[in-house]
Write an enzyme that holds these catalytic residues in place. Sequence first.
Site, mmCIF file in Angstrom:
data_model
loop_
_atom_site.group_PDB
_atom_site.id
_atom_site.type_symbol
_atom_site.label_atom_id
_atom_site.label_comp_id
_atom_site.label_asym_id
_atom_site.label_seq_id
_atom_site.Cartn_x
_atom_site.Cartn_y
_atom_site.Cartn_z
ATOM 1 C CB CYS A 303 59.449 35.116 25.957
ATOM 2 S SG CYS A 303 60.043 36.714 25.314
ATOM 3 C CG HIS A 351 60.684 37.139 29.659
ATOM 4 N ND1 HIS A 351 61.226 36.226 28.782
ATOM 5 C CD2 HIS A 351 59.944 36.410 30.546
ATOM 6 C CE1 HIS A 351 60.852 35.002 29.130
ATOM 7 N NE2 HIS A 351 60.061 35.093 30.190
ATOM 8 C CG HIS A 363 58.149 32.055 31.425
ATOM 9 N ND1 HIS A 363 59.195 32.913 31.703
ATOM 10 C CD2 HIS A 363 58.292 31.023 32.311
ATOM 11 C CE1 HIS A 363 59.911 32.449 32.698
ATOM 12 N NE2 HIS A 363 59.395 31.316 33.090
#
Length: 388
Positions: A303, A351, A363
């Site tokens: 990420c 994240h 993402h």
Amino acid sequence: MASHRKLRNRTNRLRTSQAVGITTAALTSVALLSQSANAAPAEPKPSLEDVQKKVDALYRQAGAATQKYNSAKERTEKQRKHVDGLLDQVAKRTDELNDARRALGSLAAAQYREGGTSATANMLLADDPQQLFDQRQLMSRLSDRQQKAVNDYKDLQASATKKRSEATESLESLTSSQAELKRSKQTVQKKLGEARKLLSELTAEEKARLAAIERKKEAEAKRKAEELARKQAAEAERKRKAEEAAKEKEREEQESGSGSGSGSDSGSSDSYAAKAEKVISFARGQIGKPYVWGAAGPDSYDCSGLTQDAWKTAGISLPRTTWDQVKVGTTVSVDNAKPGDLVFFYDDISHVGIYIGNGEMIHAPKPGTNVRVESIYYMPIHSVVRPA
């Protein structure tokens, strides 16, 4: 008579064999019943919802461990470069020290040939000239050139010793960083292994039900994203009308000669929009590439690797981990999020995704998935940050 005895003996043996068999069976049954009574009751199988929660938690923990891995890896690479630089400096100082030692040796040899005092020669050839340096009677016999050679040697010796000490400390720090890197890697692999094991134990029916739960979760996230998009569209329309009214008023004031010519921040907004366009264009080009923990492109991403690489195209250098990226730029509310902003998730900020508008982001979700577009409400939001 003999035949009757044989028959009777066979009958007795048969009865004995049957009795033994019955007794053995009875004892076996008793033993089995006893074991069943003493055995602990089997643990109930966890519900599918519990399995999903545990798998999600494991993926989150793996995500946090991945950020630790990224941090340790970045620190290790920097430390390795620092150590390499120090070792180069140590080698350079050592060469300079050897050159200075040879220069002292040449001076001492010249003095010997010219009949100079052995004490002076000893001083020039000593491993530690400083011990003899303070003896004024010897120093008075040295020429300016010889004194400079001794001083240079002394300075180089101190510098080489200092650099060796720095290199030793940096090597110890590098070893520590490498150990942390190894631990973080093992943690990631362990968490992912546990998640895969849980999923592999599900039946086909359970996997289908789990997929249905995921679809329900996605639908709810999409609903929230659409709600945010409507709210942001309404806010944008309100701002547009306000700006038009302000411009109209400014024109009227200018025509009447009372305008102040006040400026606006439209230039700054346009600049950010231009950067965000580059970021989002790059991110869209990565859609479909696999998530790989610890990866920062170009063939795969985790990420924070994706966000770092995307913002690099706009000339902004982001740190490697989510924990550091969240500190860069300005924090804004979710309602005021603009395309290009970074959206961070979970309390542990493990994240991150790139906001593209309408409540959606691009993402790299988790192992086993690819870079994709998804609602920002798919996970609990921690904060939104505008990097530039």
